[in-house]
Design a protein around this motif. Structure first.
Motif, PDB file in Angstrom:
ATOM      1  N   LEU A 278     -18.297 -20.653  46.483  1.00 38.91           N
ATOM      2  CA  LEU A 278     -16.734 -20.693  46.638  1.00 38.91           C
ATOM      3  C   LEU A 278     -16.337 -19.330  46.576  1.00 38.91           C
ATOM      4  CD1 LEU A 278     -13.841 -21.970  45.967  1.00 38.91           C
ATOM      5  CD2 LEU A 278     -14.281 -21.535  43.746  1.00 38.91           C
ATOM      6  N   ILE A 279     -16.706 -18.505  45.807  1.00 41.30           N
ATOM      7  CA  ILE A 279     -16.348 -17.063  45.827  1.00 41.30           C
ATOM      8  C   ILE A 279     -16.756 -16.277  47.201  1.00 41.30           C
ATOM      9  CG2 ILE A 279     -17.006 -14.629  44.838  1.00 41.30           C
ATOM     10  CD1 ILE A 279     -17.235 -15.981  42.028  1.00 41.30           C
ATOM     11  N   GLY A 280     -18.014 -16.481  47.662  1.00 41.12           N
ATOM     12  CA  GLY A 280     -18.089 -15.812  48.981  1.00 41.12           C
ATOM     13  C   GLY A 280     -17.319 -16.392  50.073  1.00 41.12           C
ATOM     14  N   TRP A 281     -17.017 -17.790  50.101  1.00 42.73           N
ATOM     15  CA  TRP A 281     -16.133 -18.201  51.358  1.00 42.73           C
ATOM     16  C   TRP A 281     -14.576 -17.735  51.148  1.00 42.73           C
ATOM     17  CZ3 TRP A 281     -18.956 -23.707  50.988  1.00 42.73           C
ATOM     18  CH2 TRP A 281     -19.972 -23.236  51.743  1.00 42.73           C
ATOM     19  N   LEU A 282     -14.162 -17.712  49.919  1.00 44.37           N
ATOM     20  CA  LEU A 282     -12.942 -17.006  49.600  1.00 44.37           C
ATOM     21  C   LEU A 282     -12.844 -15.632  49.923  1.00 44.37           C
ATOM     22  CD1 LEU A 282     -11.884 -18.493  45.999  1.00 44.37           C
ATOM     23  CD2 LEU A 282     -10.751 -19.029  48.144  1.00 44.37           C
ATOM     24  N   TYR A 283     -13.872 -14.734  49.854  1.00 44.85           N
ATOM     25  CA  TYR A 283     -13.970 -13.502  50.073  1.00 44.85           C
ATOM     26  C   TYR A 283     -14.192 -13.285  51.710  1.00 44.85           C
ATOM     27  CZ  TYR A 283     -14.338  -8.741  48.450  1.00 44.85           C
ATOM     28  OH  TYR A 283     -14.048  -7.285  48.143  1.00 44.85           O
ATOM     29  N   LEU A 284     -14.620 -14.394  52.191  1.00 41.75           N
ATOM     30  CA  LEU A 284     -14.837 -14.139  53.692  1.00 41.75           C
ATOM     31  C   LEU A 284     -13.658 -14.425  54.467  1.00 41.75           C
ATOM     32  CD1 LEU A 284     -18.408 -15.913  54.853  1.00 41.75           C
ATOM     33  CD2 LEU A 284     -17.603 -13.651  55.494  1.00 41.75           C
ATOM     34  N   LEU A 285     -12.853 -15.219  53.876  1.00 40.36           N
ATOM     35  CA  LEU A 285     -11.651 -15.425  54.604  1.00 40.36           C
ATOM     36  C   LEU A 285     -10.635 -14.196  54.898  1.00 40.36           C
ATOM     37  CD1 LEU A 285      -9.378 -17.502  55.477  1.00 40.36           C
ATOM     38  CD2 LEU A 285      -8.618 -18.056  52.866  1.00 40.36           C
ATOM     39  N   PRO A 286     -10.364 -13.323  53.791  1.00 36.19           N
ATOM     40  CA  PRO A 286      -9.701 -12.192  54.279  1.00 36.19           C
ATOM     41  C   PRO A 286     -10.174 -11.217  55.308  1.00 36.19           C
ATOM     42  CG  PRO A 286     -10.452 -12.074  51.807  1.00 36.19           C
ATOM     43  CD  PRO A 286     -10.639 -13.523  52.394  1.00 36.19           C
ATOM     44  N   GLN A 287     -11.662 -11.297  54.914  1.00 39.08           N
ATOM     45  CA  GLN A 287     -12.335 -10.538  55.964  1.00 39.08           C
ATOM     46  C   GLN A 287     -12.161 -11.007  57.313  1.00 39.08           C
ATOM     47  OE1 GLN A 287     -13.502  -7.577  54.404  1.00 39.08           O
ATOM     48  NE2 GLN A 287     -13.111  -8.833  52.464  1.00 39.08           N
ATOM     49  N   LEU A 288     -12.332 -12.086  57.594  1.00 39.85           N
ATOM     50  CA  LEU A 288     -12.047 -12.595  59.066  1.00 39.85           C
ATOM     51  C   LEU A 288     -10.540 -12.321  59.503  1.00 39.85           C
ATOM     52  CD1 LEU A 288     -14.211 -16.019  58.565  1.00 39.85           C
ATOM     53  CD2 LEU A 288     -14.711 -13.777  59.927  1.00 39.85           C
ATOM     54  N   GLN A 289      -9.508 -12.669  58.537  1.00 38.07           N
ATOM     55  CA  GLN A 289      -8.366 -12.606  59.075  1.00 38.07           C
ATOM     56  C   GLN A 289      -8.155 -10.977  59.043  1.00 38.07           C
ATOM     57  OE1 GLN A 289      -5.772 -14.507  55.935  1.00 38.07           O
ATOM     58  NE2 GLN A 289      -5.810 -16.367  57.671  1.00 38.07           N
ATOM     59  N   GLY A 290      -8.796 -10.028  58.460  1.00 35.75           N
ATOM     60  CA  GLY A 290      -8.647  -8.604  58.672  1.00 35.75           C
ATOM     61  C   GLY A 290      -9.204  -8.303  59.926  1.00 35.75           C
ATOM     62  N   ALA A 291      -9.939  -9.027  60.419  1.00 40.16           N
ATOM     63  CA  ALA A 291     -10.410  -8.729  61.981  1.00 40.16           C
ATOM     64  C   ALA A 291      -9.404  -9.198  62.861  1.00 40.16           C
ATOM     65  CB  ALA A 291     -11.924  -9.372  62.158  1.00 40.16           C
ATOM     66  N   GLY A 292      -8.936 -10.307  62.676  1.00 47.51           N
ATOM     67  CA  GLY A 292      -7.828 -10.722  63.601  1.00 47.51           C
ATOM     68  C   GLY A 292      -6.696  -9.940  63.405  1.00 47.51           C
ATOM     69  N   LEU A 293      -6.125  -9.375  62.274  1.00 47.96           N
ATOM     70  CA  LEU A 293      -5.099  -8.590  62.227  1.00 47.96           C
ATOM     71  C   LEU A 293      -5.531  -7.162  62.965  1.00 47.96           C
ATOM     72  CD1 LEU A 293      -2.644  -7.418  60.747  1.00 47.96           C
ATOM     73  CD2 LEU A 293      -4.391  -6.484  58.832  1.00 47.96           C
ATOM     74  N   SER A 294      -6.579  -6.627  62.784  1.00 50.51           N
ATOM     75  CA  SER A 294      -7.047  -5.385  63.603  1.00 50.51           C
ATOM     76  C   SER A 294      -6.703  -5.408  65.098  1.00 50.51           C
ATOM     77  CB  SER A 294      -8.452  -4.892  63.167  1.00 50.51           C
ATOM     78  OG  SER A 294      -8.599  -4.630  61.698  1.00 50.51           O
ATOM     79  N   LEU A 295      -7.208  -6.631  65.718  1.00 49.91           N
ATOM     80  CA  LEU A 295      -7.034  -6.955  66.937  1.00 49.91           C
ATOM     81  C   LEU A 295      -5.696  -7.151  67.403  1.00 49.91           C
ATOM     82  CD1 LEU A 295      -9.578  -6.962  68.635  1.00 49.91           C
ATOM     83  CD2 LEU A 295      -9.252  -9.412  69.253  1.00 49.91           C
ATOM     84  N   THR A 296      -4.893  -7.913  66.661  1.00 50.26           N
ATOM     85  CA  THR A 296      -3.593  -8.074  67.070  1.00 50.26           C
ATOM     86  C   THR A 296      -2.619  -6.722  66.901  1.00 50.26           C
ATOM     87  OG1 THR A 296      -3.597 -10.219  66.296  1.00 50.26           O
ATOM     88  CG2 THR A 296      -1.577  -9.261  66.390  1.00 50.26           C
ATOM     89  N   THR A 297      -2.924  -5.841  66.094  1.00 51.12           N
ATOM     90  CA  THR A 297      -2.400  -4.740  65.815  1.00 51.12           C
ATOM     91  C   THR A 297      -2.513  -3.586  66.837  1.00 51.12           C
ATOM     92  OG1 THR A 297      -2.254  -5.175  63.341  1.00 51.12           O
ATOM     93  CG2 THR A 297      -1.760  -2.740  64.261  1.00 51.12           C
ATOM     94  N   LEU A 298      -3.788  -3.543  67.315  1.00 52.05           N
ATOM     95  CA  LEU A 298      -4.131  -2.807  68.109  1.00 52.05           C
ATOM     96  C   LEU A 298      -3.968  -2.974  69.771  1.00 52.05           C
ATOM     97  CD1 LEU A 298      -7.305  -1.500  66.148  1.00 52.05           C
ATOM     98  CD2 LEU A 298      -5.247  -0.092  66.581  1.00 52.05           C
ATOM     99  N   THR A 299      -3.897  -4.321  69.999  1.00 50.55           N
ATOM    100  CA  THR A 299      -4.070  -4.862  71.269  1.00 50.55           C
ATOM    101  C   THR A 299      -3.075  -5.874  71.486  1.00 50.55           C
ATOM    102  OG1 THR A 299      -5.897  -6.483  70.994  1.00 50.55           O
ATOM    103  CG2 THR A 299      -6.539  -4.417  71.282  1.00 50.55           C
ATOM    104  N   SER A 300      -3.026  -6.516  72.610  1.00 53.68           N
ATOM    105  CA  SER A 300      -2.129  -7.810  72.823  1.00 53.68           C
ATOM    106  C   SER A 300      -2.989  -8.942  72.574  1.00 53.68           C
ATOM    107  CB  SER A 300      -1.679  -7.458  74.307  1.00 53.68           C
ATOM    108  OG  SER A 300      -2.563  -7.533  75.189  1.00 53.68           O
TER     109      SER A 300
END
Length: 575
Positions: A129-151
């Motif tokens: 549970l803790i691991g998957w909860l922590y992975l969620l923001p990491q993956l969303q952080g990857a999406g945020l980085s790509l959206t912020t820097l590219t189209s």
């Protein structure tokens, strides 16, 4: 595609390729179960410290702390203080005894200490549970980085990060990831140091000020697309042009916001001229001078105490951090590792705090649409302007962001795969690779489907769950012979339920006002003491169930290795 986007994509791709290549080196030396789970306990203090730092300094640190400083000001400094202090507590109470336990995972430690298969199963569920909860923001952080820097859309970043993490982990397990995460730490440090120093020099050489009794100002004419409903506050009459729904009414043209709160619906476009005061989210410091002063008051103090408890106690219970101490040769090396980690992560926290301060001067427009998590990514181009210098510096920061979410995600997948392998699959070495694949796939769907969560909100909640469950188990399990299986189970359940309630309200996005709302978002101040108290009270009530070998086990945890009492609990090798 614009040149800055191309540079950012190339930088991210290079980090991904380098991580996979470095990880593949572990294939040559990773042959046994011990290699895959704990690198055969041969990792020295300094390389392990670099790997731990790379793993611990996640997307929430690289992006979220600077965004918090941009939005909250001086009050946000309690977060890095708590996260650093957690390693001091880890050094004092847990690091060396945990290594001497001979365990490979937290559930393994729980069963070794208390001989309860039921408790082991509960700990296994909590690790997942803790691991998957922590992975969620990491993956969303990857999406945020790509959206912020590219189209590109965010889902490309989420899936891309998941694939890269699996490739790194299945190659050689813990041994491979140790090399990868150490490389990623030094990359993150460089990606923060260079732009922070450049932006600081430009700030000191310019005419920008951060100590005015007024709101920050837009440095140039700015158009903002509001993607989620937001309530904004202005402290002076603010002219703007709007197209959409503002204050409950449709608008299409110029208007002037009077001092106070103003609601903006999703899909609204706002345009501000250069020099206009920047509206800030309701409840955050509205002027630069307020931003520089720590907030006071009973509710703010309650929130600060809860942040400190979650950060300090939560670090002691994070599965992906604790598994790193199993890789040290002995308890003494585990202590040395922790001391070096304190220095390494402390330097990074200073840099991300500086980037948050500079973002208030260079990218205040992020306050309007809530994209404060992207401050670190945008400061270089905002400081240097639209040219090759800004683009290249932005590319370096992009590489650091990629390293941030990849390193933490890899560590999480390794720890989750270790638990699945030893407690669920219980098979041969190929099952470790299957466990790694399952560990990465499960959180991908929520990361794609759930609306992007504030990194500064979700990560402290994960720390709170860890603090209220594994921290009491480890501290009492290491230092108190009177702990019983019933006491440990009851304390974990009480702490887990109380902290999980906060997670549920946060994910639902409906939190009441006042002290109740503060405790729902920051439940550690209540959940951690109650978990400790429950473990002690129930253990006292069931004192006859204290394991007969409790004193021998505690001696094993605290005696120096040269006495020969430490042992490994997993002898199974692959066939």
């Amino acid at each position: 595609m614009p040149t800055p986007s191309v540079i950012a994509l190339v930088a991210i791709a290079l980090v991904g390729v380098a991580s996979v290549v470095i990880g593949s080196l572990g294939v040559r030396v990773a042959r046994s179960t011990s290699d895959f789970l704990v690198a055969s306990r041969t990792v020295g203090a300094v390389p392990n410290a670099a790997a731990i730092s790379g793993e611990y300094l996640s997307a929430a640190t690289f992006l979220g702390i600077a965004g918090l400083v941009l939005r909250e000001g001086a009050t946000a400094l309690w977060y890095p203080i708590a996260f650093c202090a957690g390693y001091l507590a880890l050094l004092l109470f847990v690091a060396a005894p945990l290594r001497r336990s001979g365990a490979y995972t937290i559930p393994d430690f729980a069963e070794a200490r208390l001989h309860s298969p039921r408790l082991r199963r509960l700990c296994t569920a909590l690790v997942l549970l803790i691991g998957w909860l922590y992975l969620l923001p990491q993956l969303q952080g990857a999406g945020l980085s790509l959206t912020t820097l590219t189209s590109l859309p965010s889902w490309v970043g989420v899936l891309g990060a998941g694939v890269l993490v699996v490739l790194c982990v299945v190659a050689g397990g813990m041994r491979s990831i140790t090399f990868v995460q150490a490389f990623q730490y030094w990359l993150k440090l460089t990606a923060l140091t260079v732009p922070a120093l450049v932006a600081l020099a430009l700030f000191l050489g310019g005419d920008r000020e951060l100590d005015r009794p007024a709101a920050p100002e837009f440095p140039e004419a700015t158009t903002i697309d509001v993607r989620t409903p937001v309530e904004l506050e202005v402290v002076a009459p603010t002219p703007l042009e709007a197209r959409g729904e503002v204050d409950g009414a449709p608008v299409d043209g110029p208007l002037v916001w009077q001092p106070g709160l103003h609601g903006v619906e999703a899909g609204t476009e706002l345009r501000f001229e250069a020099g206009t005061g920047v509206p800030v989210p309701a409840g955050t410091p509205a002027t630069d001078r307020e931003w520089l002063e720590p907030r006071s008051g009973p509710l703010n103090l309650l929130e600060i105490y809860s942040i400190l408890v979650a950060g300090i106690a939560g670090t002691m219970g994070l599965p992906h951090v604790l598994v790193r101490f199993y890789t040290n040769p002995d308890g003494r090396a585990a202590r040395r590792t922790t001391v070096v980690v304190l220095a390494l992560i402390g330097g990074v926290f200073v840099l991300v705090t500086l980037m948050g301060l500079l973002s208030r001067a260079f990218t205040p427009q992020l306050l309007v649409d809530g994209r404060t998590d992207g401050a670190v990514l945008l400061v270089p181009t905002a400081a240097l302007g639209d040219g090759w210098a800004g683009w290249l510096l932005g590319g370096l920061v992009s590489a650091g962001a990629a390293a941030a979410f990849l390193s933490t995600s890899s560590g999480l997948v390794v720890s989750l795969a270790g638990v699945l392998f030893t407690d669920v699959l219980k098979g041969k070495l190929r099952d470790f690779r299957l466990a790694a694949l399952l560990s990465a796939i499960v959180p991908v769907a929520p990361a794609l489907l759930v609306t992007r969560l504030d990194l500064a909100l979700t990560v402290p909640l994960v720390f709170a769950v860890s603090a209220a469950t594994f921290c009491p188990l480890l501290v009492l399990g290491v230092w108190w012979r009177g702990l019983t299986p019933a006491g440990a189970t009851a304390g974990i359940l009480v702490g887990g339920v109380l902290s999980a309630i906060g997670v549920g309200f946060a994910l639902a996005g409906s939190v009441p006002e006042g002290a109740v709302g503060v405790l729902l978002l920051r439940p550690a101040a209540v959940a951690v003491p109650l978990a400790f108290l429950t473990m002690v009270v129930v253990s006292r009530a069931t004192r006859r169930a204290v394991p007969m070998d409790a004193e021998h086990t505690l001696l094993q945890l605290h005696a120096p290795e040269r006495l020969g009492l430490s042992r490994d609990r997993l002898s199974r090798e692959p066939s």
